[in-house]
Design a protein around this motif. Structure first.
Motif, PDB file in Angstrom:
ATOM      1  N   LEU A  13       0.835  -1.204   0.000  1.00 60.13           N
ATOM      2  CA  LEU A  13       0.000   0.000   0.000  1.00 60.13           C
ATOM      3  C   LEU A  13       0.866   1.250   0.000  1.00 60.13           C
ATOM      4  N   GLY A  14       1.490   1.551  -1.103  1.00 61.06           N
ATOM      5  CA  GLY A  14       2.264   2.778  -1.233  1.00 61.06           C
ATOM      6  C   GLY A  14       3.538   2.774  -0.411  1.00 61.06           C
ATOM      7  N   SER A  15       4.058   3.950  -0.199  1.00 62.39           N
ATOM      8  CA  SER A  15       5.300   4.115   0.560  1.00 62.39           C
ATOM      9  C   SER A  15       5.030   4.003   2.054  1.00 62.39           C
ATOM     10  N   LYS A  16       6.090   3.906   2.832  1.00 62.11           N
ATOM     11  CA  LYS A  16       5.948   3.845   4.287  1.00 62.11           C
ATOM     12  C   LYS A  16       5.256   5.108   4.805  1.00 62.11           C
ATOM     13  N   LYS A  17       5.594   6.248   4.253  1.00 64.53           N
ATOM     14  CA  LYS A  17       4.973   7.510   4.664  1.00 64.53           C
ATOM     15  C   LYS A  17       3.469   7.492   4.373  1.00 64.53           C
ATOM     16  N   GLU A  18       3.085   6.982   3.211  1.00 66.31           N
ATOM     17  CA  GLU A  18       1.672   6.887   2.854  1.00 66.31           C
ATOM     18  C   GLU A  18       0.935   5.924   3.777  1.00 66.31           C
ATOM     19  N   PHE A  19       1.597   4.805   4.126  1.00 63.65           N
ATOM     20  CA  PHE A  19       0.962   3.853   5.032  1.00 63.65           C
ATOM     21  C   PHE A  19       0.778   4.472   6.415  1.00 63.65           C
ATOM     22  N   GLU A  20       1.765   5.235   6.880  1.00 60.61           N
ATOM     23  CA  GLU A  20       1.648   5.901   8.177  1.00 60.61           C
ATOM     24  C   GLU A  20       0.489   6.897   8.172  1.00 60.61           C
ATOM     25  N   ALA A  21       0.292   7.617   7.062  1.00 57.78           N
ATOM     26  CA  ALA A  21      -0.835   8.549   6.941  1.00 57.78           C
ATOM     27  C   ALA A  21      -2.159   7.765   6.960  1.00 57.78           C
ATOM     28  N   PHE A  22      -2.181   6.630   6.291  1.00 52.11           N
ATOM     29  CA  PHE A  22      -3.358   5.764   6.285  1.00 52.11           C
ATOM     30  C   PHE A  22      -3.683   5.301   7.707  1.00 52.11           C
ATOM     31  N   ALA A  23      -2.661   4.869   8.455  1.00 54.17           N
ATOM     32  CA  ALA A  23      -2.860   4.411   9.831  1.00 54.17           C
ATOM     33  C   ALA A  23      -3.389   5.544  10.710  1.00 54.17           C
ATOM     34  N   THR A  24      -2.887   6.746  10.517  1.00 57.07           N
ATOM     35  CA  THR A  24      -3.361   7.907  11.274  1.00 57.07           C
ATOM     36  C   THR A  24      -4.840   8.155  10.987  1.00 57.07           C
ATOM     37  N   ASP A  25      -5.237   8.051   9.720  1.00 59.88           N
ATOM     38  CA  ASP A  25      -6.650   8.214   9.364  1.00 59.88           C
ATOM     39  C   ASP A  25      -7.505   7.112   9.983  1.00 59.88           C
ATOM     40  N   CYS A  26      -6.984   5.890  10.019  1.00 63.75           N
ATOM     41  CA  CYS A  26      -7.723   4.780  10.634  1.00 63.75           C
ATOM     42  C   CYS A  26      -7.967   5.050  12.114  1.00 63.75           C
ATOM     43  N   LYS A  27      -6.984   5.606  12.803  1.00 68.46           N
ATOM     44  CA  LYS A  27      -7.156   5.935  14.224  1.00 68.46           C
ATOM     45  C   LYS A  27      -8.304   6.927  14.408  1.00 68.46           C
ATOM     46  N   LYS A  28      -8.426   7.882  13.495  1.00 71.96           N
ATOM     47  CA  LYS A  28      -9.525   8.848  13.560  1.00 71.96           C
ATOM     48  C   LYS A  28     -10.870   8.138  13.369  1.00 71.96           C
ATOM     49  N   ILE A  29     -10.904   7.197  12.442  1.00 69.62           N
ATOM     50  CA  ILE A  29     -12.134   6.433  12.201  1.00 69.62           C
ATOM     51  C   ILE A  29     -12.463   5.583  13.416  1.00 69.62           C
ATOM     52  N   PHE A  30     -11.452   4.957  14.026  1.00 73.26           N
ATOM     53  CA  PHE A  30     -11.675   4.157  15.233  1.00 73.26           C
ATOM     54  C   PHE A  30     -12.300   5.021  16.328  1.00 73.26           C
ATOM     55  N   SER A  31     -11.738   6.201  16.526  1.00 73.08           N
ATOM     56  CA  SER A  31     -12.262   7.108  17.559  1.00 73.08           C
ATOM     57  C   SER A  31     -13.703   7.495  17.269  1.00 73.08           C
ATOM     58  N   TYR A  32     -13.998   7.818  16.017  1.00 77.73           N
ATOM     59  CA  TYR A  32     -15.359   8.195  15.646  1.00 77.73           C
ATOM     60  C   TYR A  32     -16.329   7.037  15.913  1.00 77.73           C
ATOM     61  N   CYS A  33     -15.950   5.828  15.498  1.00 74.71           N
ATOM     62  CA  CYS A  33     -16.827   4.666  15.719  1.00 74.71           C
ATOM     63  C   CYS A  33     -17.118   4.468  17.193  1.00 74.71           C
TER      64      CYS A  33
END
Length: 92
Positions: A13-33
């Protein structure tokens, strides 16, 4: 008869930097849920007392088996099956 859901994705899934950004977005989704919708999340095995995982190498989550009644639980007349998801970033 069981429920299966398949999702295809690229091996990497893209570069390491892109994956880290993806993980950060997932944390936001987890919090919202959890905070806004009241849906309890867990690790990919839905282990009691666990939390979803989103870090620089792995995103792994599932719905918890410990849902409060009235919040999308499997103990209601209509259930929503939980998809398990494990995504890893690896340098290939």
């Amino acid at each position: 008869m069981g429920y299966s859901h398949y999702w295809n994705r690229p091996a990497v899934l893209g570069s390491k930097k892109e994956f880290e950004a993806f993980a950060t977005d997932c944390k936001k989704i987890f919090s919202y849920c959890e905070d806004e919708l009241g849906i309890k999340l867990a690790d990919g095995h839905a282990t009691a007392g666990s939390s979803p995982v989103a870090n620089d190498t792995k995103v792994w989550f599932n719905g918890s088996n410990e849902q409060p009644l009235g919040k999308w639980t499997t103990y209601e007349d209509i259930m929503i099956p939980w998809p398990a998801l494990l995504l890893r970033w690896s340098k290939q």
